[in-house]
Design a protein around this motif. Structure first.
Motif, short mmCIF file in Angstrom:
data_model
loop_
_atom_site.label_atom_id
_atom_site.label_comp_id
_atom_site.label_asym_id
_atom_site.label_seq_id
_atom_site.Cartn_x
_atom_site.Cartn_y
_atom_site.Cartn_z
N GLU A 235 0.72 -1.17 0.23
CA GLU A 235 -0.01 0.08 0.15
C GLU A 235 0.97 1.29 0.04
O GLU A 235 0.64 2.30 -0.70
CB GLU A 235 -0.95 0.04 1.07
N LYS A 239 1.03 3.92 -2.96
CA LYS A 239 0.73 5.44 -2.85
C LYS A 239 1.78 6.32 -3.27
O LYS A 239 1.49 7.53 -3.96
CB LYS A 239 0.59 5.70 -1.28
N LYS A 242 1.62 6.60 -7.04
CA LYS A 242 0.75 7.66 -7.76
C LYS A 242 1.36 8.79 -8.42
O LYS A 242 1.94 9.72 -7.61
CB LYS A 242 -0.42 7.73 -6.82
#
Length: 335
Positions: A235, A239, A242
């Motif tokens: 995760e 993140k 992105k």
């Protein structure tokens, strides 16, 4: 009556909800009726009077309800309205069923129901207006019966956050065996008529993009590792991967360019608005850094009807590629 034609009037949908709710609960309150009319923006006196049979003229009333108690009503004819399908919807269903991928997304029962619809006499949508024919011939397309099990397992793994182990054969024949990763996202390329899967590699801590039909073996991995820690790292990586800034394009809506743009970017998060002063549509595409090359390829595919306004490095990349193409194929063309 036009008032009952669903595409032209929300009043039809309001009446459908009133009737079906009355049928389900054996009655309906005045407040529930008002709430439904409000929901569909039909809460004005003319409509209310027709629903409650308050008009002096008999022909202006809609006798679907009869009073039952002080503030409740029942149906005059105790039956519900079954869902129906319009000719426009049938046309799209025929188009969907013509695709070899229909079985990937629709269950057997759904396919059987569609086949039983009375679709004869309904014109078909010309698939040539939507789907291009210039598919790459570098790679053949796998039989859908072989592709389907792999596709469904990957989809299930994404939904249930499973870790998988797979073997992958690249286009040039190189084989990567027993790779362990987390399926992140499935993409469809209209340009290549291919499904891709993006994996997060646990070993390399990076993303890898694979053609689904080139995956030779795949299975759920239940190995002895700390799942919570793995997904926590994943995760964080996702993140950070992105893009900080979306790619912004302006689409000149000629030759179905807008429809094509939404189609080729269907797998990406995006927002759109109409620029009245330019008579163009602006689309913001949100993506991960590892998807940048794919997005640039799709922008080039859309051609001259699309202009990239932001960010600057994407504009420069596309300008550079266009200049190289012009130099290669149009030596006499002045840029």
């Amino acid at each position: 009556m036009e008032i009952f034609i669903e595409p032209k009037s929300t009043f039809y949908k309001a009446l459908e909800d009133i009737i079906n709710k009355s049928y389900k609960n054996s009655m309906i309150s005045r407040k529930e009726i008002y709430d439904i009319l409000t929901k569909y923006n039909c809460n004005f006196p003319v409509i209310e009077n027709r629903v409650f049979a308050r008009n002096d003229s008999y022909q202006k009333n809609i006798y679907i309800l009869k009073p039952y108690g002080d503030k409740t009503y029942r149906l005059r004819i105790n039956t519900k309205i079954e869902p129906y399908i319009t000719n426009i919807e049938i046309m799209w269903l025929k188009l969907i069923m013509s695709s070899r991928y229909a079985e990937l997304f629709l269950g057997e029962n759904t396919i059987d129901k569609i086949k039983k619809l009375n679709i004869f006499g309904i014109p078909s949508i010309d698939i040539n207006l939507i789907v291009p024919k210039n598919y790459s011939k570098i790679l053949g397309r796998e039989d859908i019966k072989i592709l389907a099990p792999k596709f469904r397992m990957l989809l299930k793994s994404i939904i249930e956050k499973k870790i998988v182990q797979y073997t992958y054969k690249t286009r040039n024949g190189q084989i990567f065996r027993d790779i362990v990763g987390i399926p992140v996202k499935i993409q469809y390329s209209l340009k290549d008529d291919m499904f891709y899967i993006i994996f997060y590699s646990l070993e390399h801590k990076a993303f890898a993009k694979c053609i689904i039909q080139n995956i030779e073996r795949i299975e759920i991995k239940e190995g002895s590792f700390n799942r919570e820690q793995v997904f926590k790292e994943y995760e964080i990586y996702l993140k950070n991967a992105k893009s900080k800034q979306p790619i912004v394009i302006e689409v000149i809506n000629t030759r179905n360019a807008l429809e094509k743009a939404f189609c080729v970017f269907s797998s990406f998060e995006k927002s759109a608005r109409y620029l009245k002063e330019k008579n163009r549509h602006e689309i913001r595409i949100y993506y991960y850094d590892f998807e940048e090359a794919e997005i640039i390829s799709r922008i080039l595919y859309l051609g001259k009807n699309v202009v990239v306004t932001q960010p600057q490095h994407i504009r420069e990349n596309i300008i550079s590629r266009v200049k190289k193409a012009l130099k290669t194929y149009c030596n006499n063309y002045m840029v």
